[in-house]
Design an enzyme around this catalytic site. Structure first.
Site: not given
Length: 237
Positions: A7, A129
């Site tokens: 990330d 998500d």
């Protein structure tokens, strides 16, 4: 397929806790070194998320992503801030293998339809998500009024087949993946490839997922926090 994750924020590799930008931990100041270590361990695929891009709606770590493509032989998938056909095309031309569409799948679902038609099913992944089975958007800062199940159903209608499903309340917590949710979605959409993301702690979690019919997962914090090694991940890949 078990996929290590990086990330990106401010050009560095970080991890968030439950998607909270205020609870950010530095993993590696040099994401290229991290990616090359992943490659050296014999792994072939990398999951990249531009966290700043997800928040801003535009790629914010493009130079780092370009460097990873140019200096590794990893098969790379990218998500975060991808909201237009032009941006998808830019990434694919750069050498990214497949592009993940997250928030835009909710706010502009026709984008997924157009992208699948233009680039093919294999190039487009939908990031689903959510919290409590409801989809979250804009870098997980907003909660939409659409359920994860309804979104997947709509996207399958547009030709999408691959979905990375993240339970945000498990992400970065090392509490184990939400197996019940993942299995429920996989059983509901048997033609889809449901990829697990969020909460994975160790090799036993991967074995549990596989035993329950989930054969792909994205692994982030477990590798950074010592829950598993790259060598262990390679051994079960």
């Amino acid at each position: 397929m078990w996929i290590p994750a990086i990330d990106l924020s401010n050009g560095q590799s970080v991890r968030l806790y439950k998607g909270d930008f205020d609870q950010k931990t530095l993993i590696n100041a040099d994401p290229l070194t991290q990616a090359q270590t992943i490659e050296a361990a014999g792994l072939t695929t990398l999951h990249l998320v531009d966290l700043d891009g997800a928040k801003a709606g535009n790629p914010e770590n493009l130079q780092v992503i370009k460097s990873l493509v140019a200096n590794t032989n990893l098969t790379i998938e990218v998500g975060g801030g991808i909201r237009t056909i032009e941006r998808i095309q830019q990434y694919l031309q750069l050498g990214i293998r497949r592009v993940i569409i997250g928030s835009a799948a909710v706010t502009n679902p026709e984008l997924v339809k157009d992208a699948v038609q233009k680039f093919g099913t294999d190039k487009i992944v939908v990031g689903v998500d959510g919290r409590n089975e409801m989809v979250a958007t804009q870098g997980w800062l907003d909660t939409a009024t659409v359920s994860m199940s309804d979104l997947i159903k709509q996207m399958i209608g547009f030709g999408a087949r691959t979905f990375i499903v993240t339970d945000i309340d498990r992400d970065g917590t090392m509490q184990g993946p939400n197996v019940d949710l993942l299995v429920k979605l996989q059983n509901e959409f048997q033609t889809a490839d449901i990829i697990a993301s969020g909460g994975i702690r160790d090799i036993d979690d991967l074995k549990n997922l596989k035993d329950n019919g989930i054969t792909s997962a994205v692994i982030g914090k477990a590798l950074a926090a010592g829950g598993m090694t790259l060598e262990q991940l390679k051994a079960v890949s």
